[in-house]
Design a protein around this motif. Sequence first.
Motif, mmCIF file in Angstrom:
data_model
loop_
_atom_site.group_PDB
_atom_site.id
_atom_site.type_symbol
_atom_site.label_atom_id
_atom_site.label_comp_id
_atom_site.label_asym_id
_atom_site.label_seq_id
_atom_site.Cartn_x
_atom_site.Cartn_y
_atom_site.Cartn_z
ATOM 1 N N PHE A 75 0.824 -1.211 0.000
ATOM 2 C CA PHE A 75 0.000 0.000 0.000
ATOM 3 C C PHE A 75 0.860 1.263 0.000
ATOM 4 C CE2 PHE A 75 -3.618 -2.615 1.495
ATOM 5 C CZ PHE A 75 -4.617 -2.087 0.706
ATOM 6 N N ASN A 76 1.941 1.238 0.747
ATOM 7 C CA ASN A 76 2.774 2.440 0.887
ATOM 8 C C ASN A 76 3.757 2.658 -0.260
ATOM 9 O OD1 ASN A 76 1.710 3.481 3.303
ATOM 10 N ND2 ASN A 76 2.813 1.946 4.477
ATOM 11 N N ASN A 77 3.811 1.723 -1.200
ATOM 12 C CA ASN A 77 4.701 1.894 -2.348
ATOM 13 C C ASN A 77 3.962 2.043 -3.669
ATOM 14 O OD1 ASN A 77 7.526 1.816 -1.386
ATOM 15 N ND2 ASN A 77 6.825 -0.090 -0.453
ATOM 16 N N CYS A 78 2.660 1.809 -3.665
ATOM 17 C CA CYS A 78 1.896 1.931 -4.908
ATOM 18 C C CYS A 78 1.299 3.320 -5.044
ATOM 19 C CB CYS A 78 0.806 0.867 -4.959
ATOM 20 S SG CYS A 78 1.489 -0.765 -5.322
ATOM 21 N N ARG A 79 1.106 3.711 -6.272
ATOM 22 C CA ARG A 79 0.620 5.052 -6.599
ATOM 23 C C ARG A 79 -0.908 5.133 -6.528
ATOM 24 N NH1 ARG A 79 3.165 9.258 -9.460
ATOM 25 N NH2 ARG A 79 1.843 10.449 -10.875
ATOM 26 N N CYS A 80 -1.587 4.069 -6.982
ATOM 27 C CA CYS A 80 -3.051 4.081 -7.074
ATOM 28 C C CYS A 80 -3.609 2.691 -6.790
ATOM 29 C CB CYS A 80 -3.504 4.488 -8.478
ATOM 30 S SG CYS A 80 -2.818 6.026 -9.102
ATOM 31 N N PHE A 81 -4.870 2.646 -6.413
ATOM 32 C CA PHE A 81 -5.594 1.407 -6.160
ATOM 33 C C PHE A 81 -6.618 1.204 -7.265
ATOM 34 C CE2 PHE A 81 -9.362 -0.647 -4.288
ATOM 35 C CZ PHE A 81 -8.793 -1.827 -3.823
ATOM 36 N N VAL A 82 -6.817 -0.041 -7.674
ATOM 37 C CA VAL A 82 -7.837 -0.338 -8.677
ATOM 38 C C VAL A 82 -8.592 -1.599 -8.259
ATOM 39 C CG1 VAL A 82 -6.221 -1.637 -10.156
ATOM 40 C CG2 VAL A 82 -8.310 -0.664 -11.153
ATOM 41 N N TYR A 83 -9.908 -1.546 -8.423
ATOM 42 C CA TYR A 83 -10.753 -2.718 -8.175
ATOM 43 C C TYR A 83 -11.748 -2.791 -9.327
ATOM 44 C CZ TYR A 83 -12.686 -6.460 -5.393
ATOM 45 O OH TYR A 83 -13.052 -7.702 -4.941
ATOM 46 N N PRO A 84 -11.550 -3.719 -10.258
ATOM 47 C CA PRO A 84 -12.375 -3.756 -11.465
ATOM 48 C C PRO A 84 -13.770 -4.331 -11.286
ATOM 49 C CG PRO A 84 -10.741 -5.497 -11.511
ATOM 50 C CD PRO A 84 -10.452 -4.681 -10.297
ATOM 51 N N GLY A 85 -14.019 -5.032 -10.168
ATOM 52 C CA GLY A 85 -15.302 -5.693 -9.965
ATOM 53 C C GLY A 85 -16.135 -5.048 -8.879
ATOM 54 N N GLU A 86 -16.815 -5.909 -8.125
ATOM 55 C CA GLU A 86 -17.732 -5.469 -7.074
ATOM 56 C C GLU A 86 -16.957 -5.205 -5.793
ATOM 57 O OE1 GLU A 86 -20.842 -8.429 -6.779
ATOM 58 O OE2 GLU A 86 -20.831 -8.666 -8.957
ATOM 59 N N VAL A 87 -16.600 -3.971 -5.569
ATOM 60 C CA VAL A 87 -15.723 -3.614 -4.451
ATOM 61 C C VAL A 87 -16.464 -3.728 -3.115
ATOM 62 C CG1 VAL A 87 -16.110 -1.108 -4.327
ATOM 63 C CG2 VAL A 87 -13.854 -2.045 -3.817
ATOM 64 N N GLY A 88 -15.695 -4.097 -2.103
ATOM 65 C CA GLY A 88 -16.204 -4.180 -0.740
ATOM 66 C C GLY A 88 -15.228 -3.512 0.197
ATOM 67 N N LEU A 89 -14.800 -4.234 1.219
ATOM 68 C CA LEU A 89 -13.900 -3.672 2.226
ATOM 69 C C LEU A 89 -12.556 -3.226 1.653
ATOM 70 C CD1 LEU A 89 -14.586 -6.019 5.259
ATOM 71 C CD2 LEU A 89 -15.107 -3.587 5.080
ATOM 72 N N SER A 90 -12.169 -3.738 0.514
ATOM 73 C CA SER A 90 -10.890 -3.343 -0.089
ATOM 74 C C SER A 90 -10.797 -1.841 -0.319
ATOM 75 C CB SER A 90 -10.658 -4.072 -1.415
ATOM 76 O OG SER A 90 -10.538 -5.448 -1.211
ATOM 77 N N ILE A 91 -11.931 -1.204 -0.642
ATOM 78 C CA ILE A 91 -11.888 0.241 -0.887
ATOM 79 C C ILE A 91 -11.612 0.992 0.414
ATOM 80 C CG2 ILE A 91 -14.394 0.654 -0.696
ATOM 81 C CD1 ILE A 91 -12.024 2.384 -3.180
ATOM 82 N N ILE A 92 -12.155 0.502 1.512
ATOM 83 C CA ILE A 92 -11.892 1.132 2.816
ATOM 84 C C ILE A 92 -10.416 0.975 3.163
ATOM 85 C CG2 ILE A 92 -12.459 1.115 5.286
ATOM 86 C CD1 ILE A 92 -14.797 2.034 3.499
ATOM 87 N N HIS A 93 -9.883 -0.205 2.921
ATOM 88 C CA HIS A 93 -8.473 -0.490 3.194
ATOM 89 C C HIS A 93 -7.578 0.459 2.389
ATOM 90 C CE1 HIS A 93 -5.711 -4.164 4.234
ATOM 91 N NE2 HIS A 93 -5.335 -3.066 4.824
ATOM 92 N N ALA A 94 -7.860 0.585 1.098
ATOM 93 C CA ALA A 94 -7.053 1.457 0.229
ATOM 94 C C ALA A 94 -7.158 2.918 0.648
ATOM 95 C CB ALA A 94 -7.488 1.287 -1.224
ATOM 96 N N MET A 95 -8.365 3.356 0.967
ATOM 97 C CA MET A 95 -8.557 4.756 1.356
ATOM 98 C C MET A 95 -7.892 5.043 2.696
ATOM 99 S SD MET A 95 -12.471 5.330 0.001
ATOM 100 C CE MET A 95 -12.644 6.948 0.748
ATOM 101 N N ALA A 96 -7.846 4.055 3.583
ATOM 102 C CA ALA A 96 -7.183 4.239 4.878
ATOM 103 C C ALA A 96 -5.686 4.465 4.699
ATOM 104 C CB ALA A 96 -7.433 3.035 5.777
ATOM 105 N N TYR A 97 -5.132 3.977 3.586
ATOM 106 C CA TYR A 97 -3.728 4.242 3.257
ATOM 107 C C TYR A 97 -3.578 5.482 2.371
ATOM 108 C CZ TYR A 97 -1.763 0.048 5.334
ATOM 109 O OH TYR A 97 -1.334 -0.899 6.220
ATOM 110 N N GLY A 98 -4.684 6.134 2.059
ATOM 111 C CA GLY A 98 -4.631 7.360 1.265
ATOM 112 C C GLY A 98 -4.380 7.130 -0.209
ATOM 113 N N LEU A 99 -4.709 5.954 -0.724
ATOM 114 C CA LEU A 99 -4.481 5.709 -2.148
ATOM 115 C C LEU A 99 -5.641 6.234 -2.995
ATOM 116 C CD1 LEU A 99 -3.009 2.113 -2.506
ATOM 117 C CD2 LEU A 99 -1.842 4.299 -2.689
ATOM 118 N N PRO A 100 -5.347 7.034 -4.017
ATOM 119 C CA PRO A 100 -6.374 7.372 -4.993
ATOM 120 C C PRO A 100 -6.872 6.066 -5.620
ATOM 121 C CG PRO A 100 -4.436 8.747 -5.283
ATOM 122 C CD PRO A 100 -4.062 7.658 -4.324
#
Length: 188
Positions: free
Chosen positions: A80-105
């Motif tokens: 999370f701390n080395n990637c520039r952006c997060f992507v979830y191509p399908g039906e997102v769930g808790l993964s979006i909360i996880h990514a946003m908690a690390y501040g990933l666009p």
Amino acid sequence: EYIPNKRFDFLFVGRLTSKANIQLLIRALVFSKLNYKVNILGNSQSNMKFFKNLADKNKVSERIIWHEFSSNEKEISNLFNNCRCFVYPGEVGLSIIHAMAYGLPAIIHNNHIHHNPEHYAFTNKLNGLYFEENNERSLSFIMDKLYSSSDTELEDYSKNSLKTIRKCFSIEKMVINFHNVIRDILKG
């Protein structure tokens, strides 16, 4: 700290089931005009061979870094701390909360009906961008667009993600909500 010019690549985190729609992400890389990689951290013994074969068939294998699933937050945080952006191509769930908690666009699709409730934490153009559901060209275009956004734009998406998490999804907020539900139940 989110510093865009020190971060590279995309990150997907989640179970590699049909709801994740990893095959769409693999096909989207074919249309990409940029040369980023996608880190995929997921759990699937049954689908892994299929996904790797699909990446080979589409000649994008070198753009995908497969990571074995881990529930160790210390290991996960490194990605999370080395990637520039997060992507979830399908039906997102808790993964979006996880990514946003690390501040990933982030990038998720635009069909609210085909997401889990956690997607409501995401706001298009506030903490990331939508793509047209099940459209690999749209996903590719939006991935290229978000990845090549200015540092200022990416930093704003990151700050907005962190604000959303602090305001609505912090432990303190969840405790308050839980107490309110119990109080309402006891009132009858």
